[in-house]
Design an enzyme around this catalytic site. Structure first.
Site, mmCIF file in Angstrom:
data_model
loop_
_atom_site.group_PDB
_atom_site.id
_atom_site.type_symbol
_atom_site.label_atom_id
_atom_site.label_comp_id
_atom_site.label_asym_id
_atom_site.label_seq_id
_atom_site.Cartn_x
_atom_site.Cartn_y
_atom_site.Cartn_z
ATOM 1 N NE ARG B 113 42.554 -0.433 -18.573
ATOM 2 C CZ ARG B 113 42.418 0.134 -19.792
ATOM 3 N NH1 ARG B 113 41.570 1.203 -20.084
ATOM 4 N NH2 ARG B 113 43.363 -0.519 -20.741
ATOM 5 C CD GLU B 152 39.758 -1.944 -23.969
ATOM 6 O OE1 GLU B 152 40.502 -2.087 -23.013
ATOM 7 O OE2 GLU B 152 39.992 -1.466 -25.048
ATOM 8 C CB CYS B 157 36.694 -13.149 -10.431
ATOM 9 S SG CYS B 157 36.626 -12.848 -8.538
ATOM 10 C CD GLU B 308 39.134 2.499 -26.431
ATOM 11 O OE1 GLU B 308 40.214 2.140 -26.470
ATOM 12 O OE2 GLU B 308 38.347 2.479 -25.676
#
Lengths: 678, 678, 678
Positions: B113, B152, B157, B308
């Protein structure tokens, strides 16, 4: 190339200079500043390809012209580099093959440096064109006292062009595929080749293990030879271009001491003068630096250029400590003592940005002559300017030689087993350190060198043993020489094939090795010297050997089965002696052994240091120049027994008796030689 | 976007909820269970793209409809994510460019992910389409109290699309190639660019060394800025879609504290509310967690969402210890004390399988409300429900600010040298910890923030110093402020170019740095405080500095040449003082310095903890809410001098004198403010 | 294949023989030399593909013919390999797909070995052709006593062919995509699949984290099953070819003990005889080697071949220590004691070159029968030749079984959390060691084996629990068995899905696990045995459990909340008992527990070793052969209470009372069994 036609490099006190990294308006100010430190030369044009050739069909020497002209105006001697060590962006974009492919098969892109594929036809052509242009323009420039090709050659490539050239190289070497298969023992693991183009470079994708070890040792050796040769060919191509335009100015490239990739002995034959870059770390000993100097001296047995050193800290090590006051002065004199005929720094002015920006320079970004570093460099400059110039034509004299063999270095590093604790350089250093501590000059020599002028020859970890060397050693010992070798020597031939039956040196040594025990972290092996009864730890490996004429100088003491087996042997052979050391010795035992053999070689040890005072000499026909160097950042005392000595640096008399050396202090004495000392 | 039109997020006691991972038949049972813990909200749709869009031209909201409808039935408030943080398999199969290329030039495939390329046109279009569909369907859904974009964000890249966009980004920033070459000092190592398309992302294949350091610091900084911006643009694209359909519901994405990749100060301007995920490890101190909360608060100087936290153990750390009884309650109150306006967990029900299956949840796979974890969460839920709701509109107050600068973080991490022991976050924490231990509230601010409201401003390791900040600091000190900075600050400009001559802060500091000594494992440098005579170890680096008006507060004690050189300096400047700390201080010396400067800043230290009792306050116009938190798993005592205090959690009176706090115990007092305290 | 039609392998004393690596002229000399050591067999043709098939359409058996003929001349028994374990250069050059793609997506090239893609159609066809040619030529060769397929199978591939075959494998297993998504819980992180071809191998580019852990545990398990099956299919293809030409000669491939990649229980069903390669390191305990032997024995519950062992040092470990005198003899007898029916070495003659050149061999490169190693091997050969041949038809007998489960091994290694300190093999070894130290024979069994013959069954770290096994265990305990399991057992089903609610064994165990605490380096948890009051350290993990009928045998002692919670539980169930161990026990506590359970199981402990004397027996119908092995390189004493014992190796009487065993000494006694002992 006749050595005579090459002009000698004069004494240079200078360094790398990269003004293209800052505004032109500031250049002359910098030059004037470094002149205050007696800087008399600059190494330029090391990384300017992209400026010199902004596109494929365009060259632009505007900036380099200005730099050369400024330096000439200030009477600087120029070390001119060829700028081929880093590729311009346009080139990498257009010609993919100019970049190396790494061991994982991944082609590199534009960036970093030292990463051109030496077997790229495009790179070769473009480099040749560039050097031709440079030579056309500056080939007759009299301020250029040395040509500096590329920079710090090293690293290997694994691309298809390399594969093709490797096959050609192999075809020339082996003629037939049968010879190749036999040399490589290629039937191992079904590696038999049937067509030349089945050979591929031994990369991580093929025959190199994750830990860098080789499946076929012979192939790995050949690939290292081939890559070292490939880079050398690139060097030679550039050299040929330079010589087309200039017949006499010395040509060099800067070496890097005990690096692994290149066989410097093979390279050095093609350099007019060796130069190297000395970058000790905070925990590098003075002895280790000395060893590197001596190796660089040994390559041609001639004085070398100290092309680069950091005036204070480096930036690329883990912990970049400052050099202490006096330390760079000590390092500069140490270099000269070991044979340097130039003292050059990286660099004259600190980089404005880029990965070297935190590397120390003579002028820091504070832009001041009042910094500690500047003042220390200026002191060295002033002193060196006044030094007896005969030193620059003096030479080293050694009765002891250590054979340094890049192929053994490679062979051990490619071998799977017997222990991860075996390191070639450590093995060399173990012996070197003894002589260094006792102020005995050592020559580093290659397999191909003459042994006859030495009393003692040492071949540590001489894994690959060629018949020619074996013969030469036998003659040397037979005629009275003392030869020492040790574990993991005398193991394989030049194709990494184990000797079958006896090794070539077994007879000379009067013993043979049956087994090699790798010591583990649970090691309980000691070695006891017969003479003294002293016991110290054995390390790394223990050879289990059998005598065949030799006698025992030391034996193992262990709970293992080879308790009381020989640990050091001595064999009388003709008029000389051959020694075999079965394990890595403690410093104490090395000290005992060294002195024992010195006595055999009828070499006396000069007055021993109290602590870490290094004493080493250079010689002209008439004089011995002894350098007395405090290698430590604390005062030390040495004992002087010679009267009427003068320190030619300070021009002060040196008293007999205890002489106090300041931290990193340096003395140079000049002693007239008796005729018979020549 | 006008802040006023955004509805505030209400107090949420909830967590991530991923019912798509288990049978629908069990959903309502789960909801009813967590209702017993007073859970009032759920974060949904974080990773459902492949369910929502099973193929390119098909959307299917059946399951999400059911989830929303179930939650509405139970009056849950919904935090609705956009599901763009993990790519469906069909998309990766069809559009290769949606996946990132790593720094080794290798394109990722379907899996994991957080790995979409933000510059992939296909990804952008498909993400935009998805969010549009979601908003069409749920844009007006009133139970949605917050939009949660992606998840998150982080990671870079290095693909061709990124290369193209990087060039565009550079063209806008620098206009001309000359400017670019100059900013990057690109003549270094022949990196001069002549066409825009010669620029390539600085990856391991190009300008990033194996250890992650940069060849051109300016390029590395720009690439980090560009990648941070690229992800931000992706966020902004999604935000724009949401705002097309919904003008008022707050929008966030969940942050991760002191992560390195993204410049959160730049991002936070575009979030309506900051939210973050707090995952302390077994060895994370309460102070370090507090620092992260304060950084997250500081991003907007506003309360944040605790999006979280694990109700007990995490699963992805090396040693996933259970949280002790009371620990998650303590952590929840600590978060609120530092500015959290929600208390949310990952997750409501434990994953059935997948890499997070061993992560604790409110309902474990035992499916019971009788577990220790469930009961602890239920206690927190019950208490928080009854808490004085004014707390949710209270704010923090600080007279001390620490400047946190992602660009300095990046610049230090990209720099080659001077030591591997320099860590930006450690440097920040070294100062933060002092204030934390003394219960003094700290604001984290950026370069761009106003300093005038503070008594003390600290800029640790402020490597990149922009002129605007230098000016602001001078004004601040001149007007009476106390400014502290330290080694590796004030080094380069925003392009990673070393300041030439003086650094922008030298005058203010009344001193300048000549050299920086990296301490090695053989370090023998101490620092002695002049006032007290106490000596403690120096660490990491020692700057060798010269005074130019400043006075010495501490000096080095060492066998090195900078013995007795300044180690801490103080300079009177206008009405204020500027301090320079030359080395990493021991806790003891930091304690001395902190108190010294607090006195200068006329800030008093509240009653000191006996041990590790944290005290921190939130303020409304009328009240101070002081949170008194036992950060340890053992009873502790603190001394209370104020009479008539009540713990508003338990509604019990707090006696004066020694107050016993249970392990991880929490008290909250409410004190009416005098008018002049506002 | 009917077991009866397969000829048994005779006792072999031999080893690998690779004469193709040296001149033919020397072959017969070598054979004559090893005959002096009573060598009676050779394993050949392991890596000769490139010699056998120099190009695609040409086979050449000239050399192999000569080797076979020479061996026949000397009456050697031949283990004939199929040569498919290393690919010829021409094949890799022509058919790229024959080479594996690694987890980073990089295709390997020509080199190394064990790297063919099992799913490459080209490799399959070429391997099938090769084996067909070999069988046509040697299929009826009577000197071949065993066919040896490929070599040391292992390692996975991630290429497109594997991806395709994986999808087919999944389609057969799951029938529908819905089943697949459900089994893998693929809605996690948007991993839902909609078409079969969206599935990709879980590599580092997709669903494998940098640390080798999995995103979807079910997918990781399936990929391991698939790759293990793929290699097995390749084996089966070769086996089918062999059986086409030869119906009776046993077929094997050499295993590697506790390796991770292959499910050997599944493989062993298809081998006629298990064989394995035993390479202990300098720090491998005798117990660990014994465990490996027992696992190999357990695969088929039949004697196995010891296919390879080094006569002295290996070369590929970090520290390749020599074996001590007697050590290889001890290791050979230990192998036989545990069920080996052959004693084979790697290799008869030392490699001339290649990565194994420094590996010990029976004939070293010294070419002598007078080496220590040769003489030790010759002694073993002489002794074994004279050994009671009934031993070769004897079997092991065990009342204790440990369930070894490759799927649990895989599942734990793919799981993210709870601690990096959990190692499956260590957990198995923790129990095995207890029985080993007490000279109690242990069977290793799989999930599928019958439990009814055992008194004690242990399932350490039995992470994946299948219903069938749960039932079998319940029946076993109900009928009076003693079952032991521990933390991280009973956690997930075969798809890596956590059990919801109760685990399948909870009822049997009379307790359930609420939480699992990973111990950190700051661990302060002890475990106290109720009976003895002794406290020792807990390690790795502590399960926090609740009793549901079980009683407490040991409890935790800690400052943590689970102080006094159960650490070891015992539950009466039917006629038997089930035990749960909540943490990793110290050796001392394991010793206590082991003895406690042995008593329950009514198993007596034989005379305890004074030190490290291993005693283990093989049985025929009439005799017990007890091997008494000194596992240490020092003399040891054991106490003999049986009169009239004879050591059948030396044919000397063994006195009662203290018996002195030489370092690595070996005795074998033969005791006639009473009828009721059968």
């Amino acid at each position: 190339m006749n050595q005579q036609v090459i002009n000698k490099v004069p004494f240079l006190f200078g360094g790398d200079y990269n003004p293209e990294q800052w505004p032109e308006s500031t250049w002359e100010k910098d030059i004037k500043m470094v002149e205050q430190a007696e800087i008399n030369s600059a190494t330029i044009n090391v990384f300017s390809w992209s400026l010199l050739q902004p596109k494929e069909n365009k060259y632009d020497f505007t900036m380099l012209d200005k730099i050369v002209s400024l330096l000439k105006k200030h009477n600087f001697k120029i070390v001119m580099a060829t700028s081929t060590a880093a590729l311009p962006g346009w080139m990498v974009k257009k010609y993919k093959d100019v970049s190396r492919v790494n061991t994982y098969g991944i082609r590199q892109g534009f960036g970093k440096r030292h990463n051109a594929c030496p077997n790229s036809p495009n790179f070769q052509k473009l480099a040749e064109d560039l050097v031709t242009q440079i030579m056309k323009r500056y080939g007759q420039e009299r301020s250029v006292v040395c040509w500096h090709i590329s920079n710090e050659y090293g690293g290997y490539c694994y691309c298809d062009n390399c594969a093709k050239e490797f096959r050609k190289w192999l075809k020339i070497k082996y003629t037939t595929i049968e010879n190749l298969n036999n040399a490589w023992n290629a039937n191992f693991w079904s590696h038999t080749i049937h067509e030349w183009d089945e050979v591929v470079p031994p990369s991580k994708l093929s025959d190199e293990f994750d830990n860098g070890k080789a499946v076929l040792g012979g192939e790995a050796l050949d690939y290292r030879r081939f890559q070292s040769d490939s880079l050398l060919n690139e060097f030679l191509m550039e050299k040929a271009v330079i010589r087309k335009f200039n017949k006499t100015t010395p040509i060099t490239t800067n070496f890097m001491g005990t690096q692994e990739d290149l066989d410097y002995f093979k390279w050095a034959r093609h350099l007019d003068v060796v130069s190297w870059d000395n970058y000790p770390s905070f925990d590098t000993t003075a002895a280790f630096t000395a060893m590197n100097h001596d190796l660089m001296y040994g390559l041609k047995k001639q004085p070398f250029m100290l092309m680069e050193q950091a005036p204070s800290q480096q930036n690329w090590q883990a912990f970049n400590a400052l050099k202490a006051p006096g330390e760079i002065r000590f390092l500069s004199y140490q270099a000269v003592a070991h044979g340097a005929n130039t003292v050059q720094f990286f660099q004259l002015r600190q980089a404005r940005s880029g990965s070297e920006k935190l590397h120390s320079s003579i002028i820091s970004n504070r832009d001041s002559t009042q910094t500690r570093v500047f003042k220390e460099v200026a002191q060295i400059g002033t002193e060196m300017k006044q030094l007896d110039t005969n030193i620059w034509s003096s030479r080293r004299k050694s009765k002891v030689a250590i054979i340094f063999d890049w192929e053994s270095f490679w062979g051990i590093n490619s071998s799977v087993g017997p222990t991860v604790n075996l390191h070639y350089i450590n093995r060399i250093y173990a012996y070197y350190k003894f002589f260094y501590k006792n102020n005995i000059s050592v020559d580093f020599i290659s397999d191909n060198d003459n042994l006859s002028t030495y009393k003692i020859v040492i071949a540590p970890a001489h894994y690959i043993l060629k018949p020619k060397l074996a013969n030469k050693i036998s003659v040397f010992v037979n005629q009275g020489g003392n030869f020492i070798t040790d574990f993991m020597s005398n193991v394989v031939d030049e194709n990494d094939n184990l000797f079958q039956g006896n090794g070539p040196l077994d007879k000379l040594l009067g013993m043979w090795v049956e087994e090699r025990d790798a010591l583990t972290p649970k090691n309980d092996v000691e070695l006891q010297v017969m003479d003294t009864g002293r016991k110290t730890k054995a390390d790394v490996l223990c050879d289990v050997v059998h005598l065949d004429g030799a006698e025992i100088l030391a034996k193992f003491q262990t709970s293992k089965f080879y308790n009381n087996y020989p640990a050091i042997t001595q064999n009388k052979f003709g008029k000389g002696h051959a020694y075999y050391v079965c394990t890595a010795l403690s410093d104490e035992t090395m000290d005992w052994l060294g002195k024992y053999i010195l006595k055999k070689g009828k070499l006396t040890i000069s007055e021993k240091n109290k602590e870490s005072v290094e004493r080493i000499s250079r010689y002209t026909d008439k004089y011995q120049y002894e350098f007395i160097l405090n290698t430590q950042d604390r005062e030390q005392i040495y004992h002087n027994r010679t009267s009427d000595l003068v320190d030619i640096v300070s021009n002060k008399k040196i008293n007999t008796g205890d002489v106090h050396l300041k931290p990193f202090g340096v003395l140079i004495t000049r002693i007239k030689l008796n005729e018979d000392q020549n």
